[in-house]
Design an enzyme around this catalytic site. Structure first.
Site, mmCIF file in Angstrom:
data_model
loop_
_atom_site.group_PDB
_atom_site.id
_atom_site.type_symbol
_atom_site.label_atom_id
_atom_site.label_comp_id
_atom_site.label_asym_id
_atom_site.label_seq_id
_atom_site.Cartn_x
_atom_site.Cartn_y
_atom_site.Cartn_z
ATOM 1 N N THR A 107 0.826 -1.144 -0.034
ATOM 2 C CA THR A 107 -0.114 0.110 -0.093
ATOM 3 C C THR A 107 0.827 1.243 0.010
ATOM 4 O O THR A 107 0.699 2.171 -0.734
ATOM 5 C CB THR A 107 -0.934 -0.143 1.203
ATOM 6 O OG1 THR A 107 -1.712 -1.059 1.128
ATOM 7 C CG2 THR A 107 -1.743 1.255 1.113
ATOM 8 N N CYS A 108 2.023 1.334 0.540
ATOM 9 C CA CYS A 108 2.788 2.475 0.892
ATOM 10 C C CYS A 108 3.478 2.618 -0.629
ATOM 11 O O CYS A 108 3.407 3.820 -1.106
ATOM 12 C CB CYS A 108 4.024 2.204 2.105
ATOM 13 S SG CYS A 108 4.867 3.448 2.231
ATOM 14 N N GLY A 109 4.081 1.612 -1.055
ATOM 15 C CA GLY A 109 4.616 1.840 -2.261
ATOM 16 C C GLY A 109 3.634 2.220 -3.493
ATOM 17 O O GLY A 109 3.885 3.007 -4.373
ATOM 18 N N ALA A 121 0.910 3.929 -3.173
ATOM 19 C CA ALA A 121 0.461 5.541 -2.805
ATOM 20 C C ALA A 121 1.754 6.184 -3.274
ATOM 21 O O ALA A 121 1.415 7.338 -3.941
ATOM 22 C CB ALA A 121 0.331 5.493 -1.491
ATOM 23 N N GLN A 122 3.000 6.170 -2.979
ATOM 24 C CA GLN A 122 3.904 6.743 -3.520
ATOM 25 C C GLN A 122 4.224 6.606 -4.984
ATOM 26 O O GLN A 122 4.333 7.928 -5.567
ATOM 27 C CB GLN A 122 5.343 6.229 -3.161
ATOM 28 C CG GLN A 122 5.751 6.493 -1.624
ATOM 29 C CD GLN A 122 7.079 5.975 -0.984
ATOM 30 O OE1 GLN A 122 7.430 4.742 -1.451
ATOM 31 N NE2 GLN A 122 8.066 6.979 -0.553
#
Length: 452
Positions: free
Chosen positions: A383-385, A387-388
């Site tokens: 999810t973090c990757g 979003a980035q």
């Protein structure tokens, strides 16, 4: 393959096709770009003309980053390199160094860009670069209008190349119905005016800035450096450039930034830019911290700054660093706005912190539901990757060069007695419609040297 893609390795132009839904995966987006190419045909003028060489090398540098099918160049000789835009000694070697392919016959499926006196193309979409004094652009082959293609201001030739790159991309992407059928260009002396019409108010280029501070060395910052090297300085060693950035070159910079390449990944942007500028003859100093309220210009530092950062909080601090003049350039974002550009100068009717509030980080367009991002999620990107990746803007180098040319020309215009531009905005899709707010300014008193 998709799982290996992150925000540092993303091709910023491929992201356009991911964000607008045309590409189902990152690989599909790259395949679209691999179908884009161009054939550049060069006349004999390039052997002896600084402006023709600046046009050619700028076009090669811009297009090799977006037209991944290839950029072939026909008609180039082993003439001496006259403008310090590459480390090669001959024009042919400079073309190869910047990513062009020297060819004897053109790909019949690719559109053609002509520079100088060349035979008329047959059965192809074709444009001709043309420029005069402070004006430059591109006209389709069926349009007989041409300018003088003179040596008065090499930035006009560089802008002509950027206009050609913009039309080439729109033609391949099929996102503007007139690409290939219209003239496109701009006047650096009078933005928004008819660039093909004579303008008797344009002065000969006589003075150049002698010291500038560059804030941010990505797409815009490297375009500033490229254009400063195009200018006809008599002695570049007398020109002092302070370079400020804290970041390193990433894979993604290769798709947008004119001095970046994959072998330079991991090296600080300040050092890459300084090495390139010093090889061109300039004197540099480095500031390898983030720009912020702690940044303060000293009494012997350049009084003028170009700013090319991409976030509001940093821009909000531009008024506190004690510069006498700041020229800020910005680029649009998202699949609908990435061709947009803007310009602000300070001091002005509003302070930087009144335009960009520190707490306002802007609102990114949510593209995470598009098929390419769903494919990345399924391939294992967390999810973090994701979003980035989704938060990064679409980027193309030709818009950065157009915005940087307006910024550099703001100093040149003021050096030659013109009014200042407080704000300007436009789009690479319609270069003839640049909106400007002009202001009276005092004579430029921040250091200059004569042209060669």
């Amino acid at each position: 393959m998709n799982a290996l893609i992150d925000h540092t390795r993303l091709h910023r132009t491929a992201k356009y096709f991911m964000d607008n839904g045309r590409a189902a995966t990152h690989g599909d987006a790259m395949d679209i770009l691999r179908g884009f190419g161009a054939s550049i045909r060069v006349g004999p003028e390039a052997a002896t003309s600084i402006a023709h060489q600046a046009a050619l090398l700028t076009l090669v540098n811009l297009t090799r980053r977006t037209l991944l099918g290839g950029v072939e160049v026909l008609g180039v000789t082993d003439a001496p390199l006259l403008v310090p835009l590459a480390r090669a000694h001959t024009l042919a070697d400079a073309v190869a160094e910047l990513g062009g392919t020297l060819a004897q016959s053109g790909n019949p499926l690719w559109p053609i860009v002509q520079i100088g006196t060349v035979p008329q193309a047959a059965n192809n979409t074709a444009w001709s670069l043309t420029w005069e004094r402070w004006r430059g652009g591109v006209v389709p082959q069926h349009d007989v209008r041409r300018l003088a293609d003179d040596e008065a201001n090499p930035l006009a030739a560089a802008v002509a190349a950027a206009a050609a790159a913009a039309e080439l991309f729109a033609w391949h992407a099929k996102d503007h119905p007139m690409a290939g059928w219209r003239a496109a260009g701009l006047s650096l002396w009078n933005p928004g005016a008819n660039w093909l019409a004579p303008d008797e108010s344009e002065p000969p280029l006589s003075y150049l800035p002698s010291s500038v501070w560059l804030i941010g060395l990505g797409n815009l910052g490297q375009a500033f450096a490229w254009l400063l090297a195009c200018l006809p300085y008599a002695d570049r060693s007398k020109v002092e450039l302070t370079l400020q950035d804290y970041d390193v070159i990433a894979d993604s910079n290769d798709s947008t930034s004119l001095l970046s390449s994959l072998p330079l990944v991991g090296i600080k942007k300040t050092r890459v830019t300084a090495h390139w500028l010093e090889a061109a003859g300039f004197t540099t100093a480095l500031e390898e911290r983030r720009f912020g309220p702690w940044t303060l210009r000293g009494p012997h530092d350049p009084a003028v700054a170009f700013c090319g950062v991409d976030n509001a909080p940093t821009r909000a601090d531009l008024g506190s660093a004690k510069f006498e003049l700041v020229v800020e350039a910005g680029l649009g974002a998202g699949p609908g706005g990435f061709r947009n550009f803007s310009l602000h100068t300070f001091p002005a009717s509003r302070r930087p912190d009144q335009i960009w509030r520190r707490e306002d980080a802007g609102s990114a367009i949510d593209v995470s539901a598009m098929p390419a991002y769903s494919a990345l999620r399924k391939s294992g990107l967390d999810t973090c990757g994701l979003a980035q990746l989704a938060s990064r803007t679409v980027g193309v180098p030709f818009v950065g060069l157009i915005a940087a040319a307006l910024a550099v020309s703001e100093l040149l215009r003021r050096l030659h007695g013109a009014e200042g531009v407080e704000t300007a905005s436009g789009s690479a899709l319609n270069l003839g419609d640049i909106a400007c707010v002009r202001i009276p300014v005092s004579p430029y008193a921040f250091g200059h040297v004569p042209v060669r």
